[in-house]
Design a protein around this motif. Sequence first.
Motif, PDB file in Angstrom:
ATOM      1  N   ASP A 155       0.805  -1.211   0.000  1.00 45.85           N
ATOM      2  CA  ASP A 155       0.000   0.000   0.000  1.00 45.85           C
ATOM      3  C   ASP A 155       0.843   1.268   0.000  1.00 45.85           C
ATOM      4  O   ASP A 155       1.906   1.325   0.620  1.00 45.85           O
ATOM      5  CB  ASP A 155      -0.916   0.029   1.222  1.00 45.85           C
ATOM      6  N   THR A 168      -0.175   5.627  -0.030  1.00 48.35           N
ATOM      7  CA  THR A 168      -1.018   6.793  -0.268  1.00 48.35           C
ATOM      8  C   THR A 168      -0.141   8.028  -0.261  1.00 48.35           C
ATOM      9  O   THR A 168       0.919   8.050   0.355  1.00 48.35           O
ATOM     10  CB  THR A 168      -2.127   6.946   0.782  1.00 48.35           C
ATOM     11  N   ASP A 211       0.025  12.583  -0.779  1.00 46.22           N
ATOM     12  CA  ASP A 211      -0.679  13.845  -0.577  1.00 46.22           C
ATOM     13  C   ASP A 211       0.006  14.925  -1.396  1.00 46.22           C
ATOM     14  O   ASP A 211       1.199  15.194  -1.231  1.00 46.22           O
ATOM     15  CB  ASP A 211      -0.667  14.234   0.909  1.00 46.22           C
ATOM     16  N   GLN A 230      -5.163   4.842  -8.093  1.00 44.29           N
ATOM     17  CA  GLN A 230      -6.508   5.362  -7.862  1.00 44.29           C
ATOM     18  C   GLN A 230      -6.357   6.828  -7.492  1.00 44.29           C
ATOM     19  O   GLN A 230      -6.144   7.178  -6.321  1.00 44.29           O
ATOM     20  CB  GLN A 230      -7.213   4.558  -6.765  1.00 44.29           C
ATOM     21  N   LYS A 231      -6.474   7.667  -8.500  1.00 44.73           N
ATOM     22  CA  LYS A 231      -6.145   9.085  -8.362  1.00 44.73           C
ATOM     23  C   LYS A 231      -7.040   9.784  -7.350  1.00 44.73           C
ATOM     24  O   LYS A 231      -6.582  10.593  -6.548  1.00 44.73           O
ATOM     25  CB  LYS A 231      -6.249   9.758  -9.731  1.00 44.73           C
ATOM     26  N   ALA A 232      -8.330   9.503  -7.390  1.00 45.98           N
ATOM     27  CA  ALA A 232      -9.265  10.185  -6.484  1.00 45.98           C
ATOM     28  C   ALA A 232      -8.960   9.846  -5.023  1.00 45.98           C
ATOM     29  O   ALA A 232      -9.119  10.675  -4.130  1.00 45.98           O
ATOM     30  CB  ALA A 232     -10.693   9.808  -6.828  1.00 45.98           C
ATOM     31  N   ARG A 233      -8.496   8.644  -4.793  1.00 44.92           N
ATOM     32  CA  ARG A 233      -8.151   8.216  -3.430  1.00 44.92           C
ATOM     33  C   ARG A 233      -6.709   8.553  -3.084  1.00 44.92           C
ATOM     34  O   ARG A 233      -6.270   8.287  -1.966  1.00 44.92           O
ATOM     35  CB  ARG A 233      -8.355   6.711  -3.286  1.00 44.92           C
ATOM     36  N   LYS A 234      -5.951   9.076  -4.051  1.00 43.30           N
ATOM     37  CA  LYS A 234      -4.515   9.348  -3.876  1.00 43.30           C
ATOM     38  C   LYS A 234      -3.799   8.102  -3.370  1.00 43.30           C
ATOM     39  O   LYS A 234      -3.093   8.108  -2.355  1.00 43.30           O
ATOM     40  CB  LYS A 234      -4.306  10.548  -2.941  1.00 43.30           C
ATOM     41  N   SER A 235      -4.006   7.057  -4.129  1.00 40.84           N
ATOM     42  CA  SER A 235      -3.459   5.755  -3.772  1.00 40.84           C
ATOM     43  C   SER A 235      -2.653   5.211  -4.950  1.00 40.84           C
ATOM     44  O   SER A 235      -3.075   5.320  -6.107  1.00 40.84           O
ATOM     45  CB  SER A 235      -4.605   4.810  -3.423  1.00 40.84           C
TER      46      SER A 235
END
Lengths: 114, 116
Positions: free
Chosen positions: B22, B24, B26, B69-74
């Motif tokens: 994983d 993520t 910012d 997953q761009k919207a989740r910044k993942s």
Amino acid sequence: NAGVTQTPKFQVLKTGQSMTLQCAQDMNHNSMYWYRQDPGMGLRLIYYSASEGTTDKGEVPNGYNVSRLNKREFSLRLESAAPSQTSVYFCASSEGWGWQETQYFGPGTRLLVL
Amino acid sequence: AQKITQTQPGMFVQEKEAVTLDCTYDTSDPSYGLFWYKQPSSGEMIFLIYQGSYDQQNATEGRYSLNFQKARKSANLVISASQLGDSAMYFCAMREPHSSASKIIFGSGTRLSIRP
């Protein structure tokens, strides 16, 4: 084609001693970087050079100086080593400057300051 | 504020299984690059895969793929059919064009161990 090479691989210093870490790349890259990696952490930028003749400070520049000798070589100098500078030092290079540019790393230099 | 977060300090996976690491991130910049690096016990940093913020498709390189997953910044790394040689530290990293230095920001890493 050796990529990015670093010397020495391992060094032990006493507090107050000075030394220079050498880095060279044969990929004709413009940008070069020096990072340090402390246990359990990712890499932190010490200094970088966007092109021959230019250098700039990164995140943790205190206690270090750099020289971009030519396009191939970028050296890191510790003028008066301190135990807090015990770390693994990585040199990297990339062709350009943009956010798409991949950095390629050397094998690292393990430095122990007693 | 931490810009790259890797929440799994260590993982154990059975050989030949798939594994997801994983990551993520910012950023407020619309342009950025995401990278994964592998660091085996020998210490070198090996570039694995790159994903640009404008790329429409997920990046793939052999057994490595990046689940972006761009919207989740993942930006999770997926390793298919894991091998013993995959045992290493894995670092997620991001590069922004408008930071004070166009540098790579690294996460704290995930140590992956493959069980035979």
